[in-house]
Design an enzyme around this catalytic site. Sequence first.
Site, short mmCIF file in Angstrom:
data_model
loop_
_atom_site.label_atom_id
_atom_site.label_comp_id
_atom_site.label_asym_id
_atom_site.label_seq_id
_atom_site.Cartn_x
_atom_site.Cartn_y
_atom_site.Cartn_z
CG ASN A 1 -1.76 1.21 1.38
OD1 ASN A 1 -1.86 2.00 0.44
ND2 ASN A 1 -2.38 1.39 2.54
CE LYS B 1 -0.08 3.32 4.69
NZ LYS B 1 -0.23 3.46 6.11
CG HIS C 1 -6.14 1.66 4.95
ND1 HIS C 1 -5.73 2.66 5.81
CD2 HIS C 1 -5.10 0.81 4.84
CE1 HIS C 1 -4.48 2.40 6.19
NE2 HIS C 1 -4.09 1.29 5.61
CD GLU D 1 -3.12 5.47 6.62
OE1 GLU D 1 -3.00 5.45 5.39
OE2 GLU D 1 -2.20 5.10 7.40
CD GLU E 1 -3.76 -2.75 7.55
OE1 GLU E 1 -2.60 -2.94 7.16
OE2 GLU E 1 -4.38 -1.70 7.32
N GLY F 1 1.51 2.58 10.77
CA GLY F 1 2.36 3.77 10.61
C GLY F 1 2.96 4.28 11.91
CB SER G 1 4.59 -1.00 12.28
OG SER G 1 4.01 0.26 12.51
P1 PGA Z 1 2.37 0.64 7.70
O1 PGA Z 1 0.95 0.71 6.99
O2 PGA Z 1 3.05 -0.63 7.24
O3 PGA Z 1 3.08 1.87 7.27
O4 PGA Z 1 2.09 0.59 9.18
C1 PGA Z 1 0.13 -0.41 6.92
C2 PGA Z 1 -1.13 -0.08 6.19
O5 PGA Z 1 -1.45 1.07 5.99
O6 PGA Z 1 -1.86 -0.96 5.78
#
Ligand code: PGA
Length: 259
Positions: free
Chosen positions: A10, A12, A99, A101, A168, A174, A206
């Site tokens: 991802n 982003k 997601h 976010e 998740e 993040g 992460s």
């Molecule tokens: P990250 O993001 O690995 O940066 O924690 C995971 C995600 O957004 O699915």
Amino acid sequence: MTRLPLIVANWKMNTSLADAYLLANGVRNALHHLEHTEMVLCPPSVWLGLLAEHSVPPRQYSTLKLGAQNMHAAPAGSYTGEISPAMVREVAEYVIVGHSERVRYGRETVEQSNAKLHAALAHGLTPILCVGEPRKSKDSVRQVVQHLGHLVKGLSNAELREVVVAYEPVWAIGTGDPATPEYAQEVAWVLKQHLPAETRLLYGGSVEPGIAAGFLASPQIDGLLVGGASVNLKKFLTICQHADDTVVSARTATYRHPR
Ligand code: PGA
């Protein structure tokens, strides 16, 4: 036959167009080392069509695919700035749904994620459905199961088999504070009691090269959803290599030389 592990990138809201080509071409060029791993790249939607045309043509590679990070549930209409399921289907095979976010910054509701899930399946897209609890608490597992129940409302068992569920924990995304493999495995085990055996379950939050193997070793975890580390080609390929190695070592372990 063993199912291939699935590693989802991802990206982003990161990458220039040049970065996007470098990453996608870099993964494509490493495919011959990664025969036992399925990979899905989810770039920003403006790069999807270009990568589908020049780097990862749809249906050309059996183990490398493209996915969208989000889409609208409606087939078409006056939704400025949105992309429809049919548009995504022309250039990709997967779509991330719900997601955290999107929930946090786009105020996406569980009902909207559920509508997107139905729309994705109706258009032949494989949804990568994100579930997770907002905070670490004693009640986490119950919250995650409840979250999953709301998100998959109205789906038949046959449809659920087509969904990829990404566990998740929101507190791990993040933050540099991943769940432990033991904890992720425990939650994954409970989630799997509520899903058909064929539904693939990923861990995300992460994930870095140094910890990927710990999650991949779990029989409950079928792959990883990688955010930050996925826009670094070296890190992403190392994670994919760990996934490939788990398949190879599992096969070697069960191999018996015929006498
Ligand atoms: P990250 O993001 O690995 O940066 O924690 C995971 C995600 O957004 O699915």
